[in-house]
Design an enzyme around this catalytic site. Structure first.
Site, PDB file in Angstrom:
ATOM      1  N   PRO A   1       0.828  -1.218   0.000  1.00 31.14           N
ATOM      2  CA  PRO A   1       0.000   0.000   0.000  1.00 31.14           C
ATOM      3  C   PRO A   1       0.852   1.253   0.000  1.00 31.14           C
ATOM      4  O   PRO A   1       1.818   1.365   0.766  1.00 31.14           O
ATOM      5  CB  PRO A   1      -0.808  -0.132   1.295  1.00 31.14           C
ATOM      6  CG  PRO A   1      -0.940  -1.605   1.478  1.00 31.14           C
ATOM      7  CD  PRO A   1       0.381  -2.181   1.017  1.00 31.14           C
ATOM      8  N   CYS A   2       0.486   2.200  -0.879  1.00 34.25           N
ATOM      9  CA  CYS A   2       1.358   3.354  -1.126  1.00 34.25           C
ATOM     10  C   CYS A   2       0.764   4.682  -0.666  1.00 34.25           C
ATOM     11  O   CYS A   2       1.408   5.721  -0.798  1.00 34.25           O
ATOM     12  CB  CYS A   2       1.658   3.448  -2.628  1.00 34.25           C
ATOM     13  SG  CYS A   2       0.176   3.695  -3.650  1.00 34.25           S
ATOM     14  N   GLN A   3      -0.458   4.679  -0.117  1.00 38.06           N
ATOM     15  CA  GLN A   3      -1.129   5.939   0.164  1.00 38.06           C
ATOM     16  C   GLN A   3      -0.322   6.849   1.093  1.00 38.06           C
ATOM     17  O   GLN A   3      -0.334   8.075   0.943  1.00 38.06           O
ATOM     18  CB  GLN A   3      -2.513   5.675   0.778  1.00 38.06           C
ATOM     19  CG  GLN A   3      -3.495   5.034  -0.184  1.00 38.06           C
ATOM     20  CD  GLN A   3      -3.432   3.512  -0.132  1.00 38.06           C
ATOM     21  OE1 GLN A   3      -2.462   2.931   0.317  1.00 38.06           O
ATOM     22  NE2 GLN A   3      -4.491   2.864  -0.601  1.00 38.06           N
ATOM     23  N   ASP A   4       0.380   6.267   2.045  1.00 31.74           N
ATOM     24  CA  ASP A   4       1.116   7.082   3.011  1.00 31.74           C
ATOM     25  C   ASP A   4       2.406   7.656   2.441  1.00 31.74           C
ATOM     26  O   ASP A   4       3.042   8.496   3.075  1.00 31.74           O
ATOM     27  CB  ASP A   4       1.432   6.244   4.262  1.00 31.74           C
ATOM     28  CG  ASP A   4       0.161   5.828   4.988  1.00 31.74           C
ATOM     29  OD1 ASP A   4      -0.689   6.694   5.232  1.00 31.74           O
ATOM     30  OD2 ASP A   4       0.015   4.631   5.286  1.00 31.74           O
ATOM     31  N   PHE A   5       2.807   7.197   1.238  1.00 31.52           N
ATOM     32  CA  PHE A   5       3.954   7.770   0.544  1.00 31.52           C
ATOM     33  C   PHE A   5       3.533   8.642  -0.634  1.00 31.52           C
ATOM     34  O   PHE A   5       4.376   9.199  -1.338  1.00 31.52           O
ATOM     35  CB  PHE A   5       4.875   6.656   0.014  1.00 31.52           C
ATOM     36  CG  PHE A   5       5.575   5.886   1.080  1.00 31.52           C
ATOM     37  CD1 PHE A   5       6.495   6.506   1.913  1.00 31.52           C
ATOM     38  CD2 PHE A   5       5.331   4.539   1.256  1.00 31.52           C
ATOM     39  CE1 PHE A   5       7.155   5.797   2.908  1.00 31.52           C
ATOM     40  CE2 PHE A   5       5.980   3.810   2.233  1.00 31.52           C
ATOM     41  CZ  PHE A   5       6.897   4.444   3.070  1.00 31.52           C
TER      42      PHE A   5
END
Length: 294
Positions: A72-76
């Site tokens: 999951p990439c949302q926090d980057f």
């Protein structure tokens, strides 16, 4: 060979590696989105679903030769507050690293947004790289790649490949636009975001939802020129699939516990937006085959 896809989505890694010439006798996948799971099952009926990433080690599956994960990439992401590894979703990469430590595959591939390279996330990136190298015995390379080298979509993603050091017979990166075969490939130079680590101790975003309709004989407007929004329309589901390198209607159906159902248009967009770009994976996979003793 055996492939394990963590955070599998709709199977872009499986498809891309198959196109690169890999043949998998066994395919495991881990995912939590029920529509992605259903679509994966529909396209790969022989694949075995093994639940969420937190419990993969407990399933007792056989050792994979290759492990892939687009965690999951949302926090980057460029958007949002950017919690990095402090976020609930991006921190799930720690489970993937433990899976690698446990199974010690010949190869693992990590894909994520280019935001991991931003200054505000450099400590997180260092932590991730250190965790990979602390597994021991892997040669690690990474590069920022762009789907625009293969397809008409600007989509920059970091690809990191770890290989058992004794199996390396050359470098995977750099990959540049000159390596692509698609007619839509750009002529961008090889990017500078390339890195390599070897440590031998230890055991031996979303698809742009609109396109501009160009009338017959018309021409694309130069970049930064005002756009006539009356000439815009939503991309179709098939166009979205093509922008990511999937076959037509790849996301149309899902196997929901044995019941084959059509997947709604909005969900199909989401599935494609979260997927890896197939020809990028294919190129990385091709380079792995050429430079790795598997």
């Amino acid at each position: 060979m055996v492939l394990l896809e963590l955070f599998s989505g709709i199977g872009g890694f499986s498809l891309g590696l198959e196109k690169a010439g890999f043949h998998f006798d066994k395919l495991y996948f881990s995912e939590i989105d029920r529509h992605a799971i259903a679509n994966f099952k529909y396209n790969y009926p022989y694949a075995e679903y093994i639940g969420k990433v937190e419990t993969v080690i407990e399933t007792g599956i056989e050792r994979p030769d290759i492990i892939t994960f687009g965690s999951p990439c949302q926090d980057f992401s460029v958007a949002g507050i950017g919690k990095g590894l402090g976020g609930d979703r991006s921190s799930l990469i720690s489970y993937a690293i433990e899976v690698i430590r446990y199974f010690r595959p010949d190869v693992f591939i990590w894909e994520n947004v280019k935001g991991v390279l931003f200054t505000r996330h450099r400590t997180d990136l260092f932590t991730i790289l250190k965790a990979f190298t602390d597994v021991g015995g892997y040669h690690i390379e990474w590069q920022l790649l762009n789907t625009a080298w293969f397809l008409p979509q600007n989509r920059e993603r970091i690809y990191l490949v770890g290989r058992m050091s004794e199996k390396c017979a050359g470098h995977i990166f750099p990959v540049g636009s000159e390596d692509t075969q698609g007619s839509g490939a750009s002529q961008e130079p090889v990017p500078s975001h390339i890195g390599t680590i070897t440590k031998s101790y230890g055991r031996a975003s979303n698809i742009v939802p609109y396109i501009q309709v160009i009338p017959p004989g018309g021409h694309y407007k130069p970049l930064m020129t005002a756009i006539d929004y009356n000439s815009l329309r939503m991309v179709t589901e098939i166009e979205g699939e093509r922008l990511q390198g999937f076959p037509d209607d790849y996301t149309r159906y899902g196997d929901y516990d044995g019941e084959i159902r059509e997947i709604s248009r909005s969900i199909r967009y989401g599935l494609l937006g979260n997927a890896v770009s197939v020809p990028v994976v294919e190129q990385v996979g091709t380079n792995i085959k050429l430079t790795t003793n598997l």
